[in-house]
Design a protein around this motif. Structure first.
Motif, PDB file in Angstrom:
ATOM      1  N   VAL A   1       5.559  -1.350 -10.181  1.00  0.00           N
ATOM      2  CA  VAL A   1       4.905  -1.064  -8.904  1.00  0.00           C
ATOM      3  C   VAL A   1       5.957  -0.967  -7.799  1.00  0.00           C
ATOM      4  N   PHE A   2       5.551  -0.372  -6.675  1.00  0.00           N
ATOM      5  CA  PHE A   2       6.399  -0.483  -5.496  1.00  0.00           C
ATOM      6  C   PHE A   2       5.525  -0.814  -4.293  1.00  0.00           C
ATOM      7  N   THR A   3       6.126  -1.486  -3.317  1.00  0.00           N
ATOM      8  CA  THR A   3       5.376  -2.013  -2.177  1.00  0.00           C
ATOM      9  C   THR A   3       5.929  -1.459  -0.865  1.00  0.00           C
ATOM     10  N   ASP A   4       5.214  -1.766   0.212  1.00  0.00           N
ATOM     11  CA  ASP A   4       5.748  -1.479   1.539  1.00  0.00           C
ATOM     12  C   ASP A   4       6.543  -2.698   2.018  1.00  0.00           C
ATOM     13  N   ALA A   5       6.968  -2.675   3.268  1.00  0.00           N
ATOM     14  CA  ALA A   5       7.801  -3.763   3.795  1.00  0.00           C
ATOM     15  C   ALA A   5       7.051  -5.096   3.825  1.00  0.00           C
ATOM     16  N   GLN A   6       5.713  -5.054   3.884  1.00  0.00           N
ATOM     17  CA  GLN A   6       4.905  -6.281   3.928  1.00  0.00           C
ATOM     18  C   GLN A   6       4.507  -6.756   2.523  1.00  0.00           C
ATOM     19  N   LEU A   7       5.125  -6.179   1.499  1.00  0.00           N
ATOM     20  CA  LEU A   7       4.867  -6.529   0.097  1.00  0.00           C
ATOM     21  C   LEU A   7       3.443  -6.190  -0.342  1.00  0.00           C
ATOM     22  N   GLN A   8       2.839  -5.184   0.301  1.00  0.00           N
ATOM     23  CA  GLN A   8       1.551  -4.672  -0.149  1.00  0.00           C
ATOM     24  C   GLN A   8       1.814  -3.566  -1.183  1.00  0.00           C
ATOM     25  N   ILE A   9       1.195  -3.678  -2.349  1.00  0.00           N
ATOM     26  CA  ILE A   9       1.450  -2.735  -3.434  1.00  0.00           C
ATOM     27  C   ILE A   9       0.904  -1.352  -3.086  1.00  0.00           C
ATOM     28  N   GLN A  10       1.783  -0.353  -3.139  1.00  0.00           N
ATOM     29  CA  GLN A  10       1.416   1.016  -2.803  1.00  0.00           C
ATOM     30  C   GLN A  10       1.039   1.837  -4.036  1.00  0.00           C
ATOM     31  N   TRP A  11       1.640   1.522  -5.175  1.00  0.00           N
ATOM     32  CA  TRP A  11       1.354   2.292  -6.382  1.00  0.00           C
ATOM     33  C   TRP A  11       1.674   1.472  -7.617  1.00  0.00           C
ATOM     34  N   SER A  12       0.880   1.681  -8.669  1.00  0.00           N
ATOM     35  CA  SER A  12       1.071   1.028  -9.966  1.00  0.00           C
ATOM     36  C   SER A  12       0.991   2.109 -11.030  1.00  0.00           C
ATOM     37  N   ILE A  13       1.872   2.048 -12.021  1.00  0.00           N
ATOM     38  CA  ILE A  13       1.846   3.069 -13.068  1.00  0.00           C
ATOM     39  C   ILE A  13       0.855   2.733 -14.176  1.00  0.00           C
ATOM     40  N   ASP A  14       0.284   1.534 -14.150  1.00  0.00           N
ATOM     41  CA  ASP A  14      -0.708   1.144 -15.143  1.00  0.00           C
ATOM     42  C   ASP A  14      -2.076   1.678 -14.706  1.00  0.00           C
ATOM     43  N   LEU A  15      -2.599   2.667 -15.419  1.00  0.00           N
ATOM     44  CA  LEU A  15      -3.855   3.304 -15.025  1.00  0.00           C
ATOM     45  C   LEU A  15      -5.012   2.313 -14.958  1.00  0.00           C
ATOM     46  N   GLU A  16      -5.043   1.354 -15.892  1.00  0.00           N
ATOM     47  CA  GLU A  16      -6.138   0.401 -15.921  1.00  0.00           C
ATOM     48  C   GLU A  16      -6.042  -0.600 -14.773  1.00  0.00           C
ATOM     49  N   GLN A  17      -4.820  -1.010 -14.431  1.00  0.00           N
ATOM     50  CA  GLN A  17      -4.625  -2.037 -13.413  1.00  0.00           C
ATOM     51  C   GLN A  17      -4.451  -1.469 -12.007  1.00  0.00           C
ATOM     52  N   ARG A  18      -4.216  -0.169 -11.899  1.00  0.00           N
ATOM     53  CA  ARG A  18      -3.952   0.416 -10.580  1.00  0.00           C
ATOM     54  C   ARG A  18      -5.056   0.132  -9.557  1.00  0.00           C
ATOM     55  N   PRO A  19      -6.344   0.314  -9.895  1.00  0.00           N
ATOM     56  CA  PRO A  19      -7.383   0.023  -8.899  1.00  0.00           C
ATOM     57  C   PRO A  19      -7.372  -1.435  -8.439  1.00  0.00           C
ATOM     58  N   TYR A  20      -6.941  -2.322  -9.331  1.00  0.00           N
ATOM     59  CA  TYR A  20      -6.911  -3.742  -8.972  1.00  0.00           C
ATOM     60  C   TYR A  20      -5.730  -4.067  -8.066  1.00  0.00           C
ATOM     61  N   TRP A  21      -4.535  -3.557  -8.420  1.00  0.00           N
ATOM     62  CA  TRP A  21      -3.329  -3.940  -7.698  1.00  0.00           C
ATOM     63  C   TRP A  21      -3.102  -3.161  -6.404  1.00  0.00           C
ATOM     64  N   GLN A  22      -3.518  -1.906  -6.346  1.00  0.00           N
ATOM     65  CA  GLN A  22      -3.195  -1.083  -5.184  1.00  0.00           C
ATOM     66  C   GLN A  22      -3.806  -1.678  -3.911  1.00  0.00           C
ATOM     67  N   GLY A  23      -2.962  -1.905  -2.926  1.00  0.00           N
ATOM     68  CA  GLY A  23      -3.388  -2.494  -1.661  1.00  0.00           C
ATOM     69  C   GLY A  23      -3.302  -4.006  -1.630  1.00  0.00           C
ATOM     70  N   ARG A  24      -3.090  -4.640  -2.783  1.00  0.00           N
ATOM     71  CA  ARG A  24      -2.969  -6.101  -2.831  1.00  0.00           C
ATOM     72  C   ARG A  24      -1.532  -6.540  -2.560  1.00  0.00           C
TER      73      ARG A  24
END
Length: 214
Positions: free
Chosen positions: A60-83
């Motif tokens: 994954v990669f995040t913004d400066a506030q450590l909010q996840i911007q993208w996940s390569i795991d298709l199953e987990q992406r909806p869960y992690w994105q924005g967290r």
């Protein structure tokens, strides 16, 4: 036997870890100065990396506030994105720290080790790249092949048991091997149980058989 196996497993795990740490380091080092769509760039590079070096659960990669911007795991992406990256066991990734930051989290019945590194220590606004490893899957492949009746072992991350087979006899000698995986210090403890009882029983039966024949 136990000492040789402990050394072999330690080498296998450390080589496995070093290859993937180096790959994430290269990904961060090749991050473009500017890009029209950094998500597309990251998605292509990270997915290619995960295919070339199996073992990554997610990158994954995040913004400066450590909010996840993208996940390569298709199953987990909806869960992690924005967290927050806190959910992966990382509360902070110092921008001036050249080494990897490490974390650990549980999800369901699986254990995950996490590494993270700032994309550009001179420009922390670019955020952080983090990768997770499914320890249960990795250890089943790299350590599970040792499972046999005459071996007992366990692998510890601090006081947390990551992998275990059999039970140790506290009155018999054990071999301890320290190793590093994804920046974390592990302890591998193994014991080889000799089959002395079976040999003695066999000799006894042969002796009785010989005596009866005589």
């Amino acid at each position: 036997k136990a000492s040789i196996i402990a050394h072999q497993i330690s080498n296998n795990l450390e080589v496995f870890s070093a290859d993937r740490l180096r790959a994430i380091d290269d990904l961060v080092a090749s991050w473009p100065v500017s890009h029209a769509n950094p998500v597309d760039w990251f998605n292509v590079r990270a997915n290619t990396l995960a295919k070339v070096l199996p073992g990554f659960k997610d990158i994954v990669f995040t913004d400066a506030q450590l909010q996840i911007q993208w996940s390569i795991d298709l199953e987990q992406r909806p869960y992690w994105q924005g967290r927050s990256l806190n959910g992966m066991g990382l509360t902070a990734v110092p921008a001036n720290k050249p080494q990897f930051s490490t974390g650990f989290y549980l999800q369901g019945h699986h254990q995950y080790a996490v590494i993270a590194k700032v994309i550009d220590d001179r420009n922390p606004e670019k955020g952080v790249v983090a990768a997770s490893f499914d320890l249960d899957e990795i250890l089943t492949v790299l350590v599970g092949e040792l499972v046999s009746d005459n071996l007992s072992f366990y692998l510890l991350d601090q006081q947390r048991v990551l992998f275990k087979h059999g039970s140790l006899d506290l009155n018999a000698p054990v071999v301890e091997q320290r190793l590093s995986f994804a920046g974390r210090d592990w302890l591998f403890v193994i014991q080889s149980r000799q089959q002395g009882l079976h040999s003695a029983l066999l000799m006894l039966l042969i002796g009785i058989g010989s005596a009866l024949m005589v």
